[in-house]
Design a protein around this motif. Structure first.
Motif, PDB file in Angstrom:
ATOM      1  N   TRP A  93      52.564  36.886  40.088  1.00 41.96           N
ATOM      2  CA  TRP A  93      52.861  36.551  41.483  1.00 41.96           C
ATOM      3  C   TRP A  93      51.577  36.456  42.308  1.00 41.96           C
ATOM      4  O   TRP A  93      51.615  36.489  43.529  1.00 41.96           O
ATOM      5  CB  TRP A  93      53.812  37.589  42.083  1.00 41.96           C
ATOM      6  CG  TRP A  93      53.377  39.023  41.875  1.00 41.96           C
ATOM      7  CD1 TRP A  93      52.621  39.783  42.718  1.00 41.96           C
ATOM      8  CD2 TRP A  93      53.679  39.850  40.749  1.00 41.96           C
ATOM      9  NE1 TRP A  93      52.427  41.032  42.180  1.00 41.96           N
ATOM     10  CE2 TRP A  93      53.073  41.111  40.976  1.00 41.96           C
ATOM     11  CE3 TRP A  93      54.418  39.658  39.571  1.00 41.96           C
ATOM     12  CZ2 TRP A  93      53.170  42.158  40.066  1.00 41.96           C
ATOM     13  CZ3 TRP A  93      54.513  40.709  38.667  1.00 41.96           C
ATOM     14  CH2 TRP A  93      53.895  41.942  38.914  1.00 41.96           C
ATOM     15  N   GLU A  94      50.451  36.344  41.627  1.00 45.73           N
ATOM     16  CA  GLU A  94      49.163  36.146  42.286  1.00 45.73           C
ATOM     17  C   GLU A  94      48.182  35.566  41.275  1.00 45.73           C
ATOM     18  O   GLU A  94      48.546  35.312  40.132  1.00 45.73           O
ATOM     19  CB  GLU A  94      48.652  37.442  42.913  1.00 45.73           C
ATOM     20  CG  GLU A  94      48.662  38.651  41.990  1.00 45.73           C
ATOM     21  CD  GLU A  94      47.374  38.831  41.223  1.00 45.73           C
ATOM     22  OE1 GLU A  94      46.306  38.846  41.846  1.00 45.73           O
ATOM     23  OE2 GLU A  94      47.437  38.963  39.996  1.00 45.73           O
ATOM     24  N   SER A 123      49.127  49.535  48.775  1.00 44.87           N
ATOM     25  CA  SER A 123      48.391  50.425  49.681  1.00 44.87           C
ATOM     26  C   SER A 123      46.882  50.261  49.535  1.00 44.87           C
ATOM     27  O   SER A 123      46.126  50.846  50.306  1.00 44.87           O
ATOM     28  CB  SER A 123      48.762  51.886  49.402  1.00 44.87           C
ATOM     29  OG  SER A 123      48.362  52.251  48.082  1.00 44.87           O
ATOM     30  N   THR A 124      46.452  49.490  48.547  1.00 38.76           N
ATOM     31  CA  THR A 124      45.013  49.296  48.327  1.00 38.76           C
ATOM     32  C   THR A 124      44.559  47.938  48.826  1.00 38.76           C
ATOM     33  O   THR A 124      43.754  47.842  49.750  1.00 38.76           O
ATOM     34  CB  THR A 124      44.659  49.462  46.840  1.00 38.76           C
ATOM     35  OG1 THR A 124      45.439  48.564  46.035  1.00 38.76           O
ATOM     36  CG2 THR A 124      44.883  50.896  46.387  1.00 38.76           C
ATOM     37  N   SER A 125      45.064  46.873  48.238  1.00 39.88           N
ATOM     38  CA  SER A 125      44.661  45.515  48.636  1.00 39.88           C
ATOM     39  C   SER A 125      45.666  44.996  49.665  1.00 39.88           C
ATOM     40  O   SER A 125      46.682  44.405  49.323  1.00 39.88           O
ATOM     41  CB  SER A 125      44.611  44.595  47.414  1.00 39.88           C
ATOM     42  OG  SER A 125      45.825  44.665  46.688  1.00 39.88           O
ATOM     43  N   VAL A 126      45.366  45.240  50.928  1.00 35.78           N
ATOM     44  CA  VAL A 126      46.304  44.930  52.007  1.00 35.78           C
ATOM     45  C   VAL A 126      46.050  43.509  52.502  1.00 35.78           C
ATOM     46  O   VAL A 126      44.999  43.220  53.084  1.00 35.78           O
ATOM     47  CB  VAL A 126      46.162  45.949  53.151  1.00 35.78           C
ATOM     48  CG1 VAL A 126      47.133  45.619  54.281  1.00 35.78           C
ATOM     49  CG2 VAL A 126      46.408  47.365  52.629  1.00 35.78           C
ATOM     50  N   PHE A 142      50.178  45.442  37.717  1.00 35.24           N
ATOM     51  CA  PHE A 142      50.793  46.541  38.459  1.00 35.24           C
ATOM     52  C   PHE A 142      50.665  46.321  39.956  1.00 35.24           C
ATOM     53  O   PHE A 142      51.614  46.524  40.714  1.00 35.24           O
ATOM     54  CB  PHE A 142      50.128  47.872  38.073  1.00 35.24           C
ATOM     55  CG  PHE A 142      50.954  49.083  38.404  1.00 35.24           C
ATOM     56  CD1 PHE A 142      51.717  49.707  37.433  1.00 35.24           C
ATOM     57  CD2 PHE A 142      50.964  49.602  39.685  1.00 35.24           C
ATOM     58  CE1 PHE A 142      52.480  50.830  37.730  1.00 35.24           C
ATOM     59  CE2 PHE A 142      51.721  50.722  40.003  1.00 35.24           C
ATOM     60  CZ  PHE A 142      52.485  51.337  39.025  1.00 35.24           C
ATOM     61  N   ASN A 143      49.485  45.904  40.384  1.00 35.53           N
ATOM     62  CA  ASN A 143      49.222  45.668  41.797  1.00 35.53           C
ATOM     63  C   ASN A 143      48.436  44.368  41.934  1.00 35.53           C
ATOM     64  O   ASN A 143      47.319  44.268  41.425  1.00 35.53           O
ATOM     65  CB  ASN A 143      48.420  46.823  42.395  1.00 35.53           C
ATOM     66  CG  ASN A 143      48.126  46.644  43.873  1.00 35.53           C
ATOM     67  OD1 ASN A 143      48.977  46.878  44.723  1.00 35.53           O
ATOM     68  ND2 ASN A 143      46.914  46.216  44.204  1.00 35.53           N
ATOM     69  N   GLY A 144      49.025  43.405  42.585  1.00 39.97           N
ATOM     70  CA  GLY A 144      48.363  42.115  42.745  1.00 39.97           C
ATOM     71  C   GLY A 144      47.270  42.187  43.799  1.00 39.97           C
ATOM     72  O   GLY A 144      47.560  42.189  44.992  1.00 39.97           O
ATOM     73  N   THR A 145      46.036  42.244  43.351  1.00 41.03           N
ATOM     74  CA  THR A 145      44.914  42.419  44.278  1.00 41.03           C
ATOM     75  C   THR A 145      44.799  41.264  45.254  1.00 41.03           C
ATOM     76  O   THR A 145      44.358  41.451  46.387  1.00 41.03           O
ATOM     77  CB  THR A 145      43.596  42.558  43.496  1.00 41.03           C
ATOM     78  OG1 THR A 145      43.761  43.507  42.442  1.00 41.03           O
ATOM     79  CG2 THR A 145      42.465  43.025  44.392  1.00 41.03           C
ATOM     80  N   THR A 146      45.198  40.072  44.865  1.00 42.17           N
ATOM     81  CA  THR A 146      45.018  38.913  45.744  1.00 42.17           C
ATOM     82  C   THR A 146      46.261  38.587  46.560  1.00 42.17           C
ATOM     83  O   THR A 146      46.225  37.670  47.381  1.00 42.17           O
ATOM     84  CB  THR A 146      44.606  37.673  44.927  1.00 42.17           C
ATOM     85  OG1 THR A 146      45.666  37.294  44.052  1.00 42.17           O
ATOM     86  CG2 THR A 146      43.344  37.949  44.125  1.00 42.17           C
ATOM     87  N   SER A 147      47.359  39.320  46.352  1.00 42.19           N
ATOM     88  CA  SER A 147      48.573  39.055  47.132  1.00 42.19           C
ATOM     89  C   SER A 147      49.064  40.271  47.893  1.00 42.19           C
ATOM     90  O   SER A 147      49.914  40.150  48.778  1.00 42.19           O
ATOM     91  CB  SER A 147      49.700  38.575  46.207  1.00 42.19           C
ATOM     92  OG  SER A 147      50.160  39.634  45.376  1.00 42.19           O
ATOM     93  N   GLY A 148      48.549  41.462  47.541  1.00 42.02           N
ATOM     94  CA  GLY A 148      49.010  42.668  48.209  1.00 42.02           C
ATOM     95  C   GLY A 148      50.414  43.075  47.821  1.00 42.02           C
ATOM     96  O   GLY A 148      51.105  43.770  48.573  1.00 42.02           O
ATOM     97  N   TYR A 168      41.708  35.850  49.300  1.00 43.85           N
ATOM     98  CA  TYR A 168      41.237  35.272  48.044  1.00 43.85           C
ATOM     99  C   TYR A 168      41.395  33.755  48.087  1.00 43.85           C
ATOM    100  O   TYR A 168      42.326  33.225  48.719  1.00 43.85           O
ATOM    101  CB  TYR A 168      42.024  35.866  46.880  1.00 43.85           C
ATOM    102  CG  TYR A 168      41.410  35.586  45.536  1.00 43.85           C
ATOM    103  CD1 TYR A 168      40.246  36.239  45.134  1.00 43.85           C
ATOM    104  CD2 TYR A 168      41.987  34.669  44.659  1.00 43.85           C
ATOM    105  CE1 TYR A 168      39.668  35.979  43.894  1.00 43.85           C
ATOM    106  CE2 TYR A 168      41.424  34.414  43.418  1.00 43.85           C
ATOM    107  CZ  TYR A 168      40.271  35.065  43.037  1.00 43.85           C
ATOM    108  OH  TYR A 168      39.708  34.810  41.816  1.00 43.85           O
ATOM    109  N   ARG A 169      40.497  33.067  47.398  1.00 47.26           N
ATOM    110  CA  ARG A 169      40.435  31.605  47.510  1.00 47.26           C
ATOM    111  C   ARG A 169      41.735  30.918  47.099  1.00 47.26           C
ATOM    112  O   ARG A 169      42.050  29.841  47.607  1.00 47.26           O
ATOM    113  CB  ARG A 169      39.274  31.051  46.679  1.00 47.26           C
ATOM    114  CG  ARG A 169      39.338  31.357  45.194  1.00 47.26           C
ATOM    115  CD  ARG A 169      38.140  30.768  44.443  1.00 47.26           C
ATOM    116  NE  ARG A 169      38.171  31.072  43.020  1.00 47.26           N
ATOM    117  CZ  ARG A 169      37.597  32.130  42.475  1.00 47.26           C
ATOM    118  NH1 ARG A 169      36.951  32.988  43.258  1.00 47.26           N
ATOM    119  NH2 ARG A 169      37.672  32.339  41.176  1.00 47.26           N
TER     120      ARG A 169
END
Length: 426
Positions: A144-145, A357-360, A193-199, A390-391
């Motif tokens: 999803w990202e 809670s990390t990549s908001v 687990f956590n999508g860094t580019t989608s939050g 993110y680009r």
């Protein structure tokens, strides 16, 4: 002086490595103020004027990777015994093994699981698992990202898995999750687990993963480990980079394998799939256990390893994963209050149950070009660095709220968001 190297006296002081004269990291940029704990309504009122807010974050570093160093970080405190020494030396192997054992202990990795330090950050660790293990059975890939989408593209275009097995894609737009309950427990399941580019993160517990599964789960947890609870019994392969939640240096990945993952390595060898040396996890069909005891595949940066050991010691000193998790949640709460009070800004992830809670990640009532101006204005003012979305993501901003970011800095940033919005919108 302080009684502990992990106590933090704001503002941060310069950092040096040993006796080297070169300054390697932050120095104080802003004076402190007597009180910086502001509620959401006050944050809004303070920023209604076109005049810049009076208070700036002491540390404006909100990058999503590499991320801000831990509070009080001082490179002079790093163990320098490995400087100029081989990673195969006695001290080199001891310090690598220490990093591995402390990782296991602090993360609560179960007995029988293996933790290894591998090349090329989280990307290297995840690709290593894919190239060694996928192809034995059908695969479900959830994304999803951008990074999850990259794993899907590699599986289909480079590993060419669809030539031999079924590959099912479960996908959703940025800000949403696909229906993970439709994954098949008899398939290998790849997910982030956590999508860094989608939050967007998976819900607590990973209940979509069956306890009686026959396939493996491959979890990219790079921006989740240490800030979120990892349900280890659900995870067969877990990867992360210490540059994220712990604010370590880039270039190294961590690979965590369950006994089921090891069994796959020893029972399955992909046909016509040559592996480069830095990807090989077996030798003559047997698991290379030495990699997971500190005998790394290639030469690591021992300075980066000591930087990681320092971050682990800090994490342990403040209470481990529960404390790290709470720090990140507290940072997120500041932004949640601010978003609630302002109608021009929204979370990309609208459902709080799947909100990182990390990549908001946040969308603004601005055009793509205006968002670029917004980001540049905050950087020029020295209040927020590296917060552009993110680009590949929709036009947005991304504020890292991991455990090394301090809540007062997030609070101080909020009025500046309104000020920058008003400047760009005018």
């Amino acid at each position: 002086s302080t009684t502990s190297p992990y106590l933090y006296n704001r503002p941060a002081t310069m950092m040096r490595f040993g006796s080297a004269a070169k300054v390697l990291a932050f120095s104080a940029r802003r004076p402190t103020v007597s009180s910086r704990v502001l509620n959401a309504s006050l944050l809004t009122r303070m920023s209604m004027s076109t005049a810049p807010p009076a208070v700036k974050p002491i540390n404006p570093e909100f990058s999503s990777g590499p991320c801000k160093k831990r509070p009080g970080y001082n490179v002079a405190l790093l163990d320098s015994r490995t400087a100029g020494r081989s990673h195969r030396s006695k001290i080199g192997k001891e310090r690598l093994a220490h990093a591995i054992s402390e990782t296991k202990r602090i993360l609560g990795v179960p007995e029988g699981y293996h933790v290894g330090i591998v090349p090329a950050s989280d990307t290297g660790a995840y690709e290593m698992a894919m190239w060694n293990m996928l192809g034995q059975r059908n695969v479900d890939i959830c994304h999803w990202e951008s990074f999850g989408k990259g794993w899907f593209a590699d599986a289909v275009s480079h590993l060419k898995l669809r030539d031999t097995v079924e590959v099912t894609e479960f996908t959703a737009d940025y800000g949403e999750l696909p229906d993970l309950s439709k994954t098949n427990p008899d398939h290998d399941i790849c997910f982030t687990f956590n999508g860094t580019t989608s939050g967007v993160r998976v819900p607590d517990g990973c209940d979509f993963i069956s306890d009686s599964r026959t396939g493996l789960t491959l979890c990219d947890a790079t921006s989740a480990c240490f800030a979120m609870d990892m349900p280890w019994e659900k995870l067969d392969v877990t990867t992360y980079s210490w540059q994220k939640v712990l604010g370590g240096e880039g270039g190294h990945g961590v690979l965590i394998l369950s006994p089921r993952a090891v069994e796959r390595l020893e029972s399955y060898t992909p046909e016509n799939r040559p592996l480069p040396k830095i990807f090989r996890l077996t030798k003559k069909g047997k698991f290379e256990a030495g990699i997971f005891k500190g005998a790394t595949i290639n030469t690591p940066s021992m300075l980066a390893v000591e930087d990681y050991n320092d971050a682990l010691a800090w994490a342990d000193s403040i209470g481990g994963v529960p404390a790290l998790k709470q720090l990140s949640l507290d940072n997120l709460a500041v932004i949640e209050d601010f978003v609630e009070a302002n109608d021009w800004i929204e979370f990309l992830a609208k459902d709080p149950a799947i909100r990182s809670s990390t990549s908001v990640c946040l969308t603004l009532d601005l055009s793509a070009d205006q968002i670029k101006q917004f980001v540049k204005l905050l950087e020029d003012e020295g209040v927020a660095l590296d917060i552009g979305g993110y680009r590949d993501a929709p036009p947005s901003i991304r504020i890292w709220c991991g455990s090394t970011v301090e809540k007062p800095d997030v609070e101080a940033l909020m009025p500046w968001l309104t000020w920058a919005y008003e400047q760009v919108k005018a």
